[in-house]
Design an enzyme around this catalytic site. Structure first.
Site, PDB file in Angstrom:
ATOM      1  N   PHE A 105       0.863  -1.189   0.000  1.00 53.79           N
ATOM      2  CA  PHE A 105       0.000   0.000   0.000  1.00 53.79           C
ATOM      3  C   PHE A 105       0.894   1.230   0.000  1.00 53.79           C
ATOM      4  O   PHE A 105       1.724   1.408   0.887  1.00 53.79           O
ATOM      5  CB  PHE A 105      -0.927   0.030   1.218  1.00 53.79           C
ATOM      6  CG  PHE A 105      -1.839   1.228   1.216  1.00 53.79           C
ATOM      7  CD1 PHE A 105      -3.004   1.221   0.469  1.00 53.79           C
ATOM      8  CD2 PHE A 105      -1.510   2.369   1.931  1.00 53.79           C
ATOM      9  CE1 PHE A 105      -3.842   2.343   0.435  1.00 53.79           C
ATOM     10  CE2 PHE A 105      -2.339   3.486   1.911  1.00 53.79           C
ATOM     11  CZ  PHE A 105      -3.499   3.479   1.166  1.00 53.79           C
TER      12      PHE A 105
ATOM     13  N   ASP B  36       9.388   2.671   1.379  1.00 55.26           N
ATOM     14  CA  ASP B  36       8.224   3.393   1.901  1.00 55.26           C
ATOM     15  C   ASP B  36       8.170   3.170   3.414  1.00 55.26           C
ATOM     16  O   ASP B  36       7.828   2.091   3.880  1.00 55.26           O
ATOM     17  CB  ASP B  36       6.963   2.853   1.208  1.00 55.26           C
ATOM     18  CG  ASP B  36       5.674   3.490   1.712  1.00 55.26           C
ATOM     19  OD1 ASP B  36       5.663   4.059   2.826  1.00 55.26           O
ATOM     20  OD2 ASP B  36       4.656   3.398   1.004  1.00 55.26           O
TER      21      ASP B  36
ATOM     22  N   LYS C 261       3.054  10.137   8.419  1.00 52.24           N
ATOM     23  CA  LYS C 261       2.387   9.653   9.624  1.00 52.24           C
ATOM     24  C   LYS C 261       3.018  10.175  10.918  1.00 52.24           C
ATOM     25  O   LYS C 261       2.711  11.260  11.371  1.00 52.24           O
ATOM     26  CB  LYS C 261       2.293   8.124   9.598  1.00 52.24           C
ATOM     27  CG  LYS C 261       1.222   7.596   8.623  1.00 52.24           C
ATOM     28  CD  LYS C 261       1.003   6.117   8.791  1.00 52.24           C
ATOM     29  CE  LYS C 261      -0.047   5.565   7.839  1.00 52.24           C
ATOM     30  NZ  LYS C 261      -1.420   5.967   8.173  1.00 52.24           N
TER      31      LYS C 261
END
Length: 388
Positions: free
Chosen positions: A122, A207, A236
């Site tokens: 993702f 990532d 995040k």
């Protein structure tokens, strides 16, 4: 009637206040928050150092154009490059934007268009990052995707090697696939990825949107392995709740992002930089990170031991304070049960319970959460056996 697009299956909970690991809803009910905004509030809610930094910056200046020199950006960039393999930083507002920047710079630098990613990965919901994501459910209904991504099975070195061709620019991966089920990469696989990238002169993009900023007990999760990425993406946990993202790249990529080649209005905003600087000052500390690793091992061991004999549970896996409980059947219904017991967690697919507590969580809070989790999972297993 809501005026919001129904893009989320929202719970019937409205959080009114929060501090540390505790959140309180509109009815005064307290919960242990093992979601942290989905790995965002790594220092817990309203951490004093981050709140102080934001309050001080609010009384100075909020925003200016990136046409100006911004000292705070330089300071946060130095924090990130000192604790990573990167040399330069591009600031943006989210993980998807950081991954967009990574995709753009990889293609521009190499002059090639193909990027290999992995099934169950993702990377975001913009068109490029959705195309990079190896999950059909994320892509359905939007027509033709960008055709320059190829997905191979995770932890399958032979499939990766076969996918590399003369038009391949980069390999893009998560060291631990978060949304895809808390799937860790094996050391042997990740080492093979690195060697293939060096052999074929491919860029390696890691990532770290969910795994970075101390989540696994290192500044970045790739640092647990023999990896030397060209590009690292973060977001995040970077601002502990304030929206901010970053793409970190090596020296050889610097001139690829020359003036006018990429940009953002709000990226590197002074409020975001103040939050990020305070957050990194707390997390990028050896003793803090060691505690995260110890608490993660403590939680993982507890759950593995107490659920070892439960037929419903397939595996308890993860690293640091990123833990997945993989089950043999759908366990989505357990989320509301945990909520009733005062524990908030999320899923990573219908069969995986995902735990992402603040990195500041105490061992007492870990014990409390583990007790609730084990009790309800064993009860669900018992009920399942009774009806089978």
């Amino acid at each position: 009637m809501s005026a919001l697009f129904p893009t989320y299956n929202r719970w019937n909970i409205s959080i009114e206040s929060a501090e540390g690991t505790t959140v309180i809803d509109q009815n005064g009910k307290k919960y242990l928050d093992f979601i942290s905004g989905i790995a965002v509030c790594n220092l817990g809610h309203r951490h004093p150092a981050v709140q102080k930094a934001l309050e001080e910056q609010l009384n100075k200046v909020w925003h200016v154009s990136n046409l100006f020199q911004i000292d705070l950006q330089e300071e946060v960039a130095a924090q990130l490059t000192e604790k990573s393999s990167g040399d330069y930083v591009f600031f943006c507002n989210s993980g998807a934007e950081a991954n967009e920047a990574a995709i753009k710079i990889a293609r521009k630098y190499t002059g090639k268009s193909k990027i290999i990613t992995f099934k169950q990965s993702f990377h975001g919901r913009t068109f490029a990052t959705m195309s990079a994501t190896g999950q059909e459910k994320i892509q359905q209904g939007y027509g033709d995707l960008l055709p320059t991504f190829e997905y191979v099975p995770y932890n399958d070195a032979a499939a990766l090697e076969q996918a590399v061709d003369e038009n391949t620019a980069a390999v893009m991966l998560e060291v631990i696939q978060g949304e895809g089920g808390v799937n860790p990469g094996t050391a042997s696989f990740l080492e093979k990825v690195q060697s293939l990238c060096k052999q074929h002169k491919l860029l390696l993009i890691v990532d770290e949107i969910q795994t970075g900023i101390g989540r696994t007990g290192k500044p970045f999760a790739y640092q647990h392995f023999a990896l030397d990425p060209d590009i690292i993406t973060a977001a995040k946990g970077l601002g502990n709740g304030f929206p901010v993202g970053a793409m970190i790249g090596k020296e050889h990529l610097k001139d690829t992002f020359s003036p006018g080649s990429h940009g953002t209005t709000f990226g590197g905003n002074m409020l975001a930089m103040a939050a990020a600087k305070a957050t990194l000052s707390e997390i990028f500390n050896d003793s803090f990170l060691q505690e995260v690793e110890e608490k993660g091992n403590y939680l993982l061991k507890q759950l593995q031991e107490k659920l070892a004999s439960c037929p419903l549970v397939e595996e308890v896996r993860g690293k640091g304070l990123m833990v997945g409980i993989s089950c043999k059947e759908d366990v989505v219904s357990l989320i509301s049960t945990f909520q009733e017991k005062g524990l908030l967690i999320v899923i990573a697919g219908p069969k995986v319970l995902r735990l992402l507590p603040p990195l500041t969580v105490t061992k007492e809070e870990l014990d409390q959460a583990a007790s609730i989790l084990v009790e309800e999972i064993l009860l669900k297993n018992k009920k399942g056996l009774a009806t089978s």
